[in-house]
Design a protein around this motif. Structure first.
Motif, PDB file in Angstrom:
ATOM      1  N   THR A  87     -21.413 -47.294  95.968  1.00 20.19           N
ATOM      2  CA  THR A  87     -22.060 -47.134  94.669  1.00 20.19           C
ATOM      3  C   THR A  87     -23.046 -48.255  94.356  1.00 20.19           C
ATOM      4  OG1 THR A  87     -20.254 -48.307  93.520  1.00 20.19           O
ATOM      5  CG2 THR A  87     -20.071 -45.900  93.735  1.00 20.19           C
ATOM      6  N   ASP A  88     -22.826 -49.453  94.919  1.00 24.16           N
ATOM      7  CA  ASP A  88     -23.685 -50.571  94.509  1.00 24.16           C
ATOM      8  C   ASP A  88     -23.993 -51.586  95.618  1.00 24.16           C
ATOM      9  OD1 ASP A  88     -21.193 -51.677  94.801  1.00 24.16           O
ATOM     10  OD2 ASP A  88     -21.023 -52.429  92.747  1.00 24.16           O
ATOM     11  N   ARG A  89     -23.622 -51.292  96.844  1.00 26.70           N
ATOM     12  CA  ARG A  89     -23.891 -52.229  97.938  1.00 26.70           C
ATOM     13  C   ARG A  89     -24.927 -51.634  98.885  1.00 26.70           C
ATOM     14  NH1 ARG A  89     -19.501 -55.760  98.769  1.00 26.70           N
ATOM     15  NH2 ARG A  89     -18.435 -56.062  96.765  1.00 26.70           N
ATOM     16  N   PRO A  90     -25.647 -52.465  99.624  1.00 29.17           N
ATOM     17  CA  PRO A  90     -26.559 -51.959 100.655  1.00 29.17           C
ATOM     18  C   PRO A  90     -25.792 -51.099 101.653  1.00 29.17           C
ATOM     19  CG  PRO A  90     -26.936 -54.295 100.264  1.00 29.17           C
ATOM     20  CD  PRO A  90     -25.682 -53.940  99.518  1.00 29.17           C
ATOM     21  N   TRP A  91     -26.467 -50.140 102.239  1.00 32.77           N
ATOM     22  CA  TRP A  91     -25.820 -49.164 103.114  1.00 32.77           C
ATOM     23  C   TRP A  91     -25.037 -49.822 104.244  1.00 32.77           C
ATOM     24  CZ3 TRP A  91     -26.547 -47.872 108.320  1.00 32.77           C
ATOM     25  CH2 TRP A  91     -25.899 -46.700 108.736  1.00 32.77           C
ATOM     26  N   VAL A  92     -25.627 -50.801 104.914  1.00 33.94           N
ATOM     27  CA  VAL A  92     -24.955 -51.456 106.037  1.00 33.94           C
ATOM     28  C   VAL A  92     -23.649 -52.098 105.585  1.00 33.94           C
ATOM     29  CG1 VAL A  92     -25.094 -53.369 107.684  1.00 33.94           C
ATOM     30  CG2 VAL A  92     -27.063 -51.857 107.367  1.00 33.94           C
ATOM     31  N   GLU A  93     -23.678 -52.781 104.463  1.00 30.65           N
ATOM     32  CA  GLU A  93     -22.479 -53.435 103.945  1.00 30.65           C
ATOM     33  C   GLU A  93     -21.448 -52.404 103.498  1.00 30.65           C
ATOM     34  OE1 GLU A  93     -21.219 -56.680 100.479  1.00 30.65           O
ATOM     35  OE2 GLU A  93     -23.328 -56.196 100.841  1.00 30.65           O
ATOM     36  N   ALA A  94     -21.906 -51.347 102.855  1.00 31.38           N
ATOM     37  CA  ALA A  94     -20.993 -50.316 102.370  1.00 31.38           C
ATOM     38  C   ALA A  94     -20.277 -49.623 103.523  1.00 31.38           C
ATOM     39  CB  ALA A  94     -21.757 -49.294 101.528  1.00 31.38           C
ATOM     40  N   VAL A  95     -21.014 -49.299 104.575  1.00 32.67           N
ATOM     41  CA  VAL A  95     -20.406 -48.656 105.746  1.00 32.67           C
ATOM     42  C   VAL A  95     -19.367 -49.569 106.367  1.00 32.67           C
ATOM     43  CG1 VAL A  95     -20.830 -47.850 108.101  1.00 32.67           C
ATOM     44  CG2 VAL A  95     -22.360 -47.157 106.261  1.00 32.67           C
ATOM     45  N   SER A  96     -19.657 -50.851 106.435  1.00 29.71           N
ATOM     46  CA  SER A  96     -18.723 -51.806 107.018  1.00 29.71           C
ATOM     47  C   SER A  96     -17.432 -51.881 106.208  1.00 29.71           C
ATOM     48  CB  SER A  96     -19.372 -53.191 107.098  1.00 29.71           C
ATOM     49  OG  SER A  96     -18.458 -54.138 107.628  1.00 29.71           O
ATOM     50  N   ILE A  97     -17.550 -51.961 104.894  1.00 27.68           N
ATOM     51  CA  ILE A  97     -16.364 -52.030 104.028  1.00 27.68           C
ATOM     52  C   ILE A  97     -15.539 -50.752 104.159  1.00 27.68           C
ATOM     53  CG2 ILE A  97     -15.601 -52.082 101.614  1.00 27.68           C
ATOM     54  CD1 ILE A  97     -18.000 -53.948 101.071  1.00 27.68           C
ATOM     55  N   TRP A  98     -16.220 -49.622 104.147  1.00 22.07           N
ATOM     56  CA  TRP A  98     -15.538 -48.328 104.301  1.00 22.07           C
ATOM     57  C   TRP A  98     -14.826 -48.246 105.645  1.00 22.07           C
ATOM     58  CZ3 TRP A  98     -17.539 -44.395 107.765  1.00 22.07           C
ATOM     59  CH2 TRP A  98     -16.857 -43.170 107.709  1.00 22.07           C
ATOM     60  N   ALA A  99     -15.509 -48.634 106.722  1.00 19.92           N
ATOM     61  CA  ALA A  99     -14.939 -48.549 108.064  1.00 19.92           C
ATOM     62  C   ALA A  99     -13.728 -49.468 108.220  1.00 19.92           C
ATOM     63  CB  ALA A  99     -16.000 -48.895 109.107  1.00 19.92           C
ATOM     64  N   HIS A 100     -13.806 -50.672 107.682  1.00 18.20           N
ATOM     65  CA  HIS A 100     -12.666 -51.596 107.751  1.00 18.20           C
ATOM     66  C   HIS A 100     -11.460 -51.020 107.016  1.00 18.20           C
ATOM     67  CE1 HIS A 100     -15.491 -54.691 109.182  1.00 18.20           C
ATOM     68  NE2 HIS A 100     -14.424 -55.372 109.545  1.00 18.20           N
TER      69      HIS A 100
END
Length: 228
Positions: A87-100
């Protein structure tokens, strides 16, 4: 009403539970516990009913089949995957958080990966909501709708494999008496993790975590490159 009849009725009323003996949440919790102790094959309707201390007929009043139970389990686990960063993070960072988050959830429930990886999301609201949040994040980053699902599936394939790796024994690549015959591979195994430890005095990371970080970074960079 005679006093004796009234007394019997009051005893019956007092003995009734204030709420239903079974619920979706209780069934899900029992199913997860059963799988953790006995593996996926141990998850049968009879075993689940026994673990809940109810008759199978009572269980079937809430879920019609094992498929329904698996949908409850799938929805529970997918509902724990963190998608808030989209919702509020850059795509690369968001994907990383989701994947972890995704990896951590399923690393704790390995027996269910082969099942849930092939289970349709139909009638699993939390699962569908998770995918909606991820899709919205991809759209916001400029991904064409036609490529989003393929990218998600590619990432999931890696995440599920890494969840297994997180549970692998530390000596999984030990070559034993074959070491002299495979010197390069044996040396690479021996050196695994040392590079990060030598950099800036850092301590060596968990091998599975290091492999996950390396693979995820490569996948995200590769996926991002397809948009240029």
């Amino acid at each position: 009403m005679e006093p004796a009849q009234r007394a019997v009725q009051e005893r019956r009323r007092a003995g009734r539970p204030s709420q239903a003996v079974l619920s979706s949440a209780r069934i899900t919790k029992a199913a997860l516990k059963l799988v953790s102790h006995s593996g996926y094959k141990g998850l049968t309707m009879a075993a689940l009913a026994k673990s809940l201390n109810v008759a199978p007929s009572a269980l079937y009043n809430h879920v019609h089949s094992k498929q329904d139970v698996l949908l409850l389990v799938e929805d529970h686990l997918m509902g724990r995957v963190d998608v808030s960063a989209f919702t509020d993070r850059p795509w690369v960072e968001a994907v990383s958080i989701w994947a972890h988050s995704y990896r951590n959830v399923f690393a704790a429930h390995l027996p269910l990966i082969p099942v849930i990886a092939l289970l349709p999301v139909t009638n699993a609201p939390k699962t569908i909501t998770m995918y909606e949040a991820v899709t919205n994040g991809f759209l916001a980053a400029g991904w064409p709708p036609s490529a989003i699902i393929d990218a998600i599936v590619a990432l999931e394939s890696f995440i599920y494999g890494s969840a297994y790796d997180a549970n692998a024994p530390g000596n999984i690549f030990d070559t034993g008496t074959m070491a002299p015959a495979v010197p390069n591979f044996s040396a690479a195994v021996a050196r695994r993790g040392l590079k990060s430890a030598e950099t800036a005095g850092a301590t060596a990371r968990n091998d599975a975590d290091a492999a996950f970080e390396l693979g995820l970074a490569a996948m995200v960079a590769g996926l991002a490159a397809t948009l240029t």
